[in-house]
Scaffold this active site. Sequence first.
Site, PDB file in Angstrom:
ATOM      1  CB  SER A 154      -0.968   0.008   1.185  1.00  0.00           C
ATOM      2  OG  SER A 154      -0.307  -0.263   2.405  1.00  0.00           O
ATOM      3  CG  HIS A 172      -0.839  -5.281   2.019  1.00  0.00           C
ATOM      4  ND1 HIS A 172      -0.265  -5.121   3.261  1.00  0.00           N
ATOM      5  CD2 HIS A 172      -0.791  -4.037   1.441  1.00  0.00           C
ATOM      6  CE1 HIS A 172       0.121  -3.862   3.416  1.00  0.00           C
ATOM      7  NE2 HIS A 172      -0.191  -3.185   2.326  1.00  0.00           N
ATOM      8  CG  HIS A 194       5.832  -8.992   8.016  1.00  0.00           C
ATOM      9  ND1 HIS A 194       6.800  -8.164   7.512  1.00  0.00           N
ATOM     10  CD2 HIS A 194       4.687  -8.261   8.079  1.00  0.00           C
ATOM     11  CE1 HIS A 194       6.267  -6.973   7.297  1.00  0.00           C
ATOM     12  NE2 HIS A 194       4.992  -6.996   7.632  1.00  0.00           N
ATOM     13  NE  ARG A 229       2.165  -3.819  12.473  1.00  0.00           N
ATOM     14  CZ  ARG A 229       2.013  -3.949  11.166  1.00  0.00           C
ATOM     15  NH1 ARG A 229       1.510  -2.942  10.461  1.00  0.00           N
ATOM     16  NH2 ARG A 229       2.357  -5.068  10.549  1.00  0.00           N
ATOM     17  CG  ASP A 235      -3.508  -8.024   8.844  1.00  0.00           C
ATOM     18  OD1 ASP A 235      -4.022  -6.935   9.170  1.00  0.00           O
ATOM     19  OD2 ASP A 235      -2.729  -8.132   7.881  1.00  0.00           O
TER      20      ASP A 235
END
Length: 437
Positions: free
Chosen positions: A240, A270, A316, A325, A371
């Site tokens: 992105s 993604h 990743h 995160r 995610d």
Amino acid sequence: MDKIKEAFAKKALPMAKEVKQFVKEHGDHVLGSYTVAQVYQGMKGMVGMVTETSKLDPEEGIRFRGYSIPELRTKLPRGPGGENLPEGIFYLLLTGDLPTEETAREVSNQWARRSHVPKHVFDMLDMLPRHTHPMTQFSMAITAMQTESVFASAYRKGMHKKDHWEPMYEDVMNLVARLPRVAAYIYRKNYKDNNHIEPDPKLDWGANFSHMLGFDHEEMKSFMRLYLTIHVDHEGGNVSAHTTHLVGSALSDAYLSLAAGMNGLAGPLHGLAAQEVARWILELRDQYKGVPTRDQVAEHIQKTLSEGKVIPGYGHAVLRKTDPRYIAQQEFAKKHLANDELFKIVQLLYEVTPEILKATGKVKNPWPNVDAHSGILLMHYGLVEYDFYTVLFGTSRAIGVLTSLLWDRALGVPIERPGSVTTEWMKNLVSNSTPVA
Ligand code: CMX
């Protein structure tokens, strides 16, 4: 000139001169070498661009302007409930400076003032078939708002290159301000019978977003602030961010560039992974009618792998440890929803999945990414429509990619045009060169 714009100009304009001088003096400095495999396999590890807003360390995770997520928790202004305000991280990415509470409030006020979305955007959304994916709608709405681009209109009238950053600043501020309204409209249209909720300009950006979606629970507002803060930026090479930067390098305005970036975020490897994780976890829970055993979890993972699919939320391209995160969300869940059934499944997956992925012998990072956690928190507060999750990700990611885009314009970054070759060219190169001993 508004105070935030002035703060940006004070930092960015001298830096533009500094960078020009740096490239003049050190432009011939060799950065390294890269391999045929890197070219074929997604250019991983090749340094190919400069992004000022954040830097990703494979072991430690993201640092925003030099600050890790745990450091920022104590340094950025907080909203009621104790979570950081996304307005604060916006200011940090934009200027490199930590904002005061007053500055974060100023960002909030600016965004409230700039948040009007033109009617034709809603009319366009209303005309789409019901089954249009929320991310497709989000991207289309951003493109439809391009009618409002201050940059596009200034460029058309004619402007000097050195002034590009000014209208870009206006676009960035207006666009970030408008996104929650657009996202909430898509949500309420798709899932709540077109029953829309007016913005409340007294609320901060994250709380107002939660309010417009229909979630006024204080804890959900708190989670929304956390969510919108941690998803903002992940250095420049992710799909992105890179797409937004690349499209912007043609001097496409912020609307066109962000819409392109959002189309990249909508891919399942993604940002769409957030949706895929939720779907996969619910499938697991329903199959075993509740929290499964470790063996059942392992069986489900093996089944997914044997079908040639990825385990969503794990792995990743850069990180080689658990994503900070993920940890930030895990801490929030431990504090607020320790007994939630889906949280227990997420914890179980964290115990079982890495060993299985390591055993494949090919997955470079067996640990969870951002995610893997977000969906079950959203579900806990009632936002159960997981096809919408990537729109939330996109609303936050806009902050990082757009502040970077503004820096690109201030620094006068030229059009991006990497070289490409054919396999025949590669074979010739390899056969004509001496093999490394
Ligand atoms: N499950 C199964 N296999 C996986 C895997 C996973 N979670 N992660 C990587 N692999 C596989 C790859 O598909 C690849 O297989 P092949 O050699 O057969 O093609 C192999 O392991 C090596 O891949 P890698 O170098 O470890 O990972 P990449 O840099 O190519 O890909 C990523 C990174 C994120 C796309 C990948 O780990 C993945 O698909 N994860 C699941 C999807 C996901 O969670 N995406 C979200 C990432 C965060 C974000 O951007 O939002």
